[in-house]
Design an enzyme around this catalytic site. Structure first.
Site, short mmCIF file in Angstrom:
data_model
loop_
_atom_site.label_atom_id
_atom_site.label_comp_id
_atom_site.label_asym_id
_atom_site.label_seq_id
_atom_site.Cartn_x
_atom_site.Cartn_y
_atom_site.Cartn_z
N THR A 83 42.03 -3.06 -25.07
CA THR A 83 40.99 -2.05 -24.94
C THR A 83 39.74 -2.59 -24.26
OG1 THR A 83 41.77 -0.90 -26.90
CG2 THR A 83 39.49 -0.51 -26.25
N HIS A 87 24.46 -0.67 -26.40
CA HIS A 87 23.69 0.48 -26.87
C HIS A 87 22.37 0.08 -27.49
CE1 HIS A 87 26.79 3.47 -26.17
NE2 HIS A 87 27.67 2.59 -26.59
N VAL A 112 51.76 -11.37 -32.52
CA VAL A 112 52.19 -11.71 -33.87
C VAL A 112 53.20 -10.66 -34.29
CG1 VAL A 112 51.48 -11.95 -36.26
CG2 VAL A 112 50.05 -12.87 -34.43
N ILE A 157 37.11 -0.92 -34.85
CA ILE A 157 35.88 -1.21 -34.09
C ILE A 157 35.86 -0.31 -32.85
CG2 ILE A 157 34.44 -3.00 -33.10
CD1 ILE A 157 35.16 -3.54 -35.99
N CYS A 204 39.23 -0.99 -0.86
CA CYS A 204 40.62 -1.01 -0.41
C CYS A 204 41.57 -1.39 -1.53
CB CYS A 204 40.82 -1.92 0.80
SG CYS A 204 41.21 -3.65 0.44
#
Lengths: 483, 159, 427
Positions: free
Chosen positions: A40, A49, A172, A334, A434
């Site tokens: 992610t 933030h 794992v 998270i 490109c």
């Protein structure tokens, strides 16, 4: 036997690894992809933030401001790109303005500095390309942008320099609980550790099930992002947010650290933990939404698009803490503002480890510093000349869209890149207009030469992402060319 | 004899007239659909003796690139093309090579049609394992002039 | 690398493909003493070196040559014309002195970062291919999606196949040529998908690259989704409506491991943009006068960087002329300014150059918007010529003589392509 095993090399796992590397603690990080941050984290919007969006009543709300504060020192030490460009939450009607005031109060309660309400006149002066239907905005100067993958690379490099062991391509598969501690089984080996930190992101609930726990579930929420052509650089100077919705901060205009403008993300719940596809519907939503705020953006400006999965827990908050299984600690769920909070999460987790009996003694030889990768394109002619004198490979252009030289590609490999994406995310080669059409062959040649692999075994990002196959009637010599 | 119709798209110009050729066995009865004479000629050729030019690459060693572009000097029979490609792909060439150099004579038993190299490739000196030094333009210039007079070439041909 | 750098060059040519080589030869023929070609690849020849199929030189040499053969002929001429050539050298920028001297910033391994001083410059950087991102195909981001040109380079120069089971998006000539190429190398080409209701490539290529091999051409079809995690696994294709939106109710999945994109060429004007010269939105290349000079004095442009060509013979013709003017300029010749604008009228996307002068003959290059047959081309009130056909895929070339232009008293000359009228002959 390690003291601590971290499962998952996203920004959270890498932040914790780096924090633990301050101490004389035997730490190993297990990452299932070919590079850290390739889950992610690399698809994250990259926003640091200010902290006024999340309520102080949540764990994420508590850790975000501390995390934001820590970024200046981290940036100084680890030399990833970071700029506090500021953020504007824009209001287009009176209802929205009321939300702005609420956010300002919430932020001030949490210690967010510099929040200001701007009127239309100031807004049009500072951001002339925003729609004139916007009547007011909440300005937060402490918001910033980074490249999240750069951050992960810098964190893990420093952690490894300070003694942490990194194992990539090591998913794992199951965990055995024994008297001495845990045994983590990857396809290649067994890893023993006293403490296990579950930082497995979208798969964190699967990992916790490996020790017989099921106290939370992860519900992936997909976000699509669209990168726009570099010539739109400067269209907006700050992060532009709409007024937030219940589940999402909304679709944003993000001037990334490198200057390219990115729009997104969408927020779409999904059951498929591997679905990182973009969609026609997603692009419509993104462009319909941003065009209300900035009418000069069109779909024709896109150069590439991608998607990632937020690891949203069933509590919609961070789940950081011990479990019934002694030594197994969750660092799960998270989602936003996870990137911002990650340094604070690392501190928080170290506190938990201390409380659980792990002795954390400072290393006298801890080296906090990592030099950033050289960026030829950002230097002036004199600096460029100096670099070239030291290393003539800085005079050989590989990526002509982003002006990345061959020395920088080698540098990426020196720092761990083993795939085309590894080179791309470290050096920017292939990220331009490109999209790699020009530099792919050269990058593959350099990888083949450095890794001692035949050309056709180079992959885009490990696994089955091969790029070419051998021609039936060809015999390639073992040595590869210096072309 | 049954009357059959073949359909061709004329390639003589971008209009691409749809051509019809009616025949009984090998005997052409009528050609229609063309708007100029080139179309009629094309249909006739396509029916009686369809041919195609063939370009491909072969393995070459001792040069800057590992592939040498080659072509047939004239069009070969259309239904021989895939076999012809396989035949050409068995070549193993050793640099240096000169543009126009004949690599296979009377290809596919067609007298007068050869397979030739489409470019010159000078020989590259191997200076150390893993490194190939390509000659400076100056050296390359001289090499090209020398090769203008060369008639033979060094080649290997797998059986 | 060859050539001394002390002192000024007369003409520096950026790019050593057919346009660059033509410009260099044209410059030397005009009397310019010192001419330099700079090319970023290991050898000159440009894109021709990977275009191993025939079809080059029919006009210029009256022979049908392959790309490398055509390139080698010109390389011989370049060498015979005593042009300096630096290969493996990248032009990072051009600075202009107060006296008009241009400093071309070059980077290469041998000499590092250095500046070549020159009087005039010819831009001949060619073009690049449109990518997936530009047409925004949704789906995943596996390996196996590449432009047809990159696939061509991998196959023809390096001897690697982009995959085994290949789909091609876009029926432009590059895609068609690669379809045949890959079949000849033992791959399976599952189909060519084209969003328009007609093929963008030459009929000859549709017949000889697709029909000959039984490769289906699906018109009015687009790729609606890409599947595959690490490597491409399949694509979803769907017919499109008049607004080019996919009709997902009639979509189908096609298993393949490779998707080649042949969806358009874009002139490579990064350098031109950095110089701030005037660009044409329609062609994507610089605005040029009838001497092929851009909006910056002494800076000329030719070849695919100016506008995307389909015949290299036209590139040669255009670049020889640009070289001639660049060479003249370097020797102090200043042609009288153009005083006639040229503008595309009915059924024309663009005309080049953008302005004319009654001083000399001109060759005008144009592209039509839609196919028309038969038709006529009308040049203002000066001339009308019957044409058998025009198609977007084939550039139109027209010569205009100076005596014709002298009769023109307006400011802008407009060219139209109109349907043919019955019974009207050439004027």
């Amino acid at each position: 036997m390690y003291d601590v095993a971290i499962i998952g090399g996203g920004v959270v796992g890498c932040s914790i690894a780096r924090e633990l590397s301050r101490y004389s603690v035997g730490t190993v990080l297990l990452e299932k992809c070919s590079e850290v941050g390739f889950g992610t984290s690399k698809t994250n919007s990259g926003i640091i933030h200010a902290g006024h969006h999340s309520s102080p009543g949540t764990l994420k709300g508590q850790l975000v401001v501390r995390g934001n504060e820590l970024f200046d020192t981290l940036h100084r030490d680890l030399n990833f790109g970071f700029k506090r460009i500021g953020e504007l939450v824009v209001a287009q009607n009176e209802e929205d303005v009321a939300v702005l005031r609420k956010l300002k109060t919430q932020g001030e309660e949490k210690g967010v500095i510099g929040l200001e309400i701007w009127d239309q006149k100031r807004l049009q002066r500072e951001e002339p390309n925003l729609s004139h239907t916007i009547i007011s905005a909440l300005y937060a100067p402490s918001a910033g942008v980074i490249n999240p993958y750069e951050f992960a690379f810098a964190l893990i490099e420093n952690a490894v320099d300070n003694g942490v062991e990194l194992k990539v391509e090591s998913p794992v598969e199951n965990i055995d609980i024994e008297k001495s501690g845990f045994v983590l089984n990857t396809p290649h080996e067994k890893i023993g550790a006293h403490f296990v930190l579950n930082c497995a992101g979208v798969f964190a609930d699967k990992v916790t099930q490996m020790v017989g726990q099921d106290e939370f579930t992860i519900h992936p929420r997909k976000g699509e992002e669209y990168m726009l052509d570099k010539r739109l650089q400067g269209l907006v100077r700050r992060l532009i947010f709409p007024v937030p919705q219940k589940t999402t901060k909304g679709i944003l205009i993000i001037p990334t650290f490198d200057g390219t403008i990115m729009v997104g993300p969408t927020a779409q719940d999904t059951d498929d933990r591997h679905d990182v596809s973009t969609s026609l519907d997603g692009s419509r939503r993104v462009f319909d939404s941003v065009r209300k705020i900035c009418p000069s953006i069109t779909t024709r400006d896109t150069i590439t698009e991608f998607a990632g999965l937020r690891a949203v827990s069933n509590t919609n908050d961070f789940i950081i803490g011990t479990t019934k299984v002694k030594g197994f600690i969750n660092v799960a769920g998270i989602q936003s503002p996870g990137l911002t909070a990650s340094p604070a999460i690392a501190e928080y987790v170290c506190d938990i480890l201390r409380a659980e009996g792990l002795s954390l003694e400072y290393r006298h030889d801890f080296m906090p510093y990592v030099p950033g990768p050289p960026r030829f394109a950002t230097l002036n002619a004199e600096e460029q000349g100096q670099l070239i004198k030291k290393n003539p490979l800085f005079a050989k252009m590989v990526c002509r869209c982003e002006l990345v030289t061959e020395a920088e590609v080698h540098n990426a490999i020196d720092h761990g890149a083993r795939t085309l994406d590894g080179i791309k995310f470290r050096s920017r080669a292939g990220m331009g207009r490109c999209q790699g059409s020009f530099c792919t062959v050269r990058c593959m040649d350099i990888l083949a030469e450095r890794l001692g692999l035949p050309f056709h075994q180079i992959t885009k990002r490990g696994g089955n992402s091969w790029i070419v196959s051998e021609m039936v009637n060809t015999q390639h010599p073992k040595v590869d060319k210096e072309s | 004899m049954i009357s059959e119709t073949e359909h061709y798209t004329c390639i003589a110009c971008p209009i691409g007239c749809p051509l019809r050729l009616e025949h009984e066995g090998n005997e052409i009865k009528e050609i229609s659909g063309h708007s100029c004479n080139r179309g009629a000629k094309y249909a006739h050729q396509e029916f009686t003796d369809p041919r195609r030019a063939l370009s491909t690459t072969v393995t070459i060693s001792g040069s800057l690139w590992e592939r040498l572009p080659v072509k047939t000097t004239g069009p070969i029979l259309k239904n021989h093309v895939m076999e012809a490609a396989r035949e050409i792909h068995r070549l193993r060439i050793d640099a240096p090579v000169q543009v126009g150099q004949v690599l296979i004579e009377d290809f596919m038993d067609e007298k007068g049609i050869n397979v030739v190299a489409c470019r010159s490739m000078p020989r590259i000196t191997l200076i150390s394992p893993g490194h190939r030094k390509h000659p400076s333009k100056k050296r390359q210039r001289v090499s090209n002039r020398q090769y203008n007079n060369r008639k033979t070439m060094h080649k290997t041909h797998d059986q | 690398m060859l050539g001394r750098m002390e002192g000024k060059y007369d003409v520096v040519v950026v790019g050593g493909g057919p346009a660059g080589m033509g410009a260099a030869i044209g410059a030397r023929d005009s009397g310019a003493e010192r001419v330099l070609i700079l090319d970023r690849s290991l050898e000159a020849g440009g894109i021709l070196m990977q275009c191993i199929h025939s079809g080059f030189g029919l006009h210029y040499f009256k022979e049908e040559l392959s790309g490398p053969e055509y390139a080698e002929r010109f390389l011989e001429k370049v060498i015979d014309h005593d042009v300096d050539v630096f290969t493996d050298s990248y032009v990072s920028g051009i600075a202009i002195d107060s006296d008009g001297t241009k400093g071309v910033h070059v980077m290469n391994k041998e000499k590092g970062l250095f500046t070549v001083e020159t009087r005039s410059v010819a831009l001949a950087m060619g073009c690049r291919e449109r990518t997936r991102g530009a047409i925004r195909i949704p789906g995943t981001r596996p390996s196996g999606i590449l432009t047809a040109g990159l696939a061509q380079k991998l196959v023809n120069m390096r001897g690697y196949l982009p995959g085994k089971r290949i789909a091609i998006l876009g029926s432009g000539d590059i895609g068609l040529i690669m379809a045949r190429r890959l079949v000849l190398e033992g791959c399976e080409v599952v189909g060519v998908f084209e969003i328009m209701p007609y093929s963008n490539g030459l009929t000859r290529n549709v017949v000889q690259c697709l029909d000959d091999f039984g490769i289906p051409l699906h018109l009015s079809t687009s790729v609606a989704f890409i599947h595959g995690r690490d490597r491409l696994e399949k694509i979803t294709v769907a017919p499109v409506d008049q607004d080019f939106r996919p009709d997902m109710s009639r979509a189908s999945d096609i298993e393949c491991d490779t998707l080649l994109l042949s969806i358009g060429l874009i002139p490579e004007n990064e350098l031109s943009q950095r110089l701030g010269i005037r660009l044409s939105v329609v062609t994507g290349g610089p605005w040029v006068s009838s001497t092929m000079e851009t909006s910056m004095p002494g800076l000329f442009a030719c070849g695919n960087v100016l506008h995307v060509h389909d015949l290299v013979d036209f590139v040669t013709r255009e670049s020889l002329l640009a070289g001639q003017f660049a060479g003249e300029w370097a020797q102090g010749v200043r042609r009288p300014k153009d005083n006639i604008g040229l503008s595309p009228g009915d059924n024309l996307r663009y005309c080049l150059p953008h302005s004319l002068s009654p001083e000399r003959e001109h060759t005008i290059y144009m592209r039509c918007k839609e196919a028309m047959k038969p038709c006529r081309i009308r040049v203002g009130n000066l001339m009308e010529k019957k044409l058998r056909f025009v198609v977007p895929a084939e550039m139109i070339m027209l010569k205009i003589k100076p005596d014709l232009l002298e009769k023109f008293h307006g400011e802008t000359l407009r060219i139209d392509i109109l349907p043919a009228e019955e019974g009207k002959d050439d004027i």
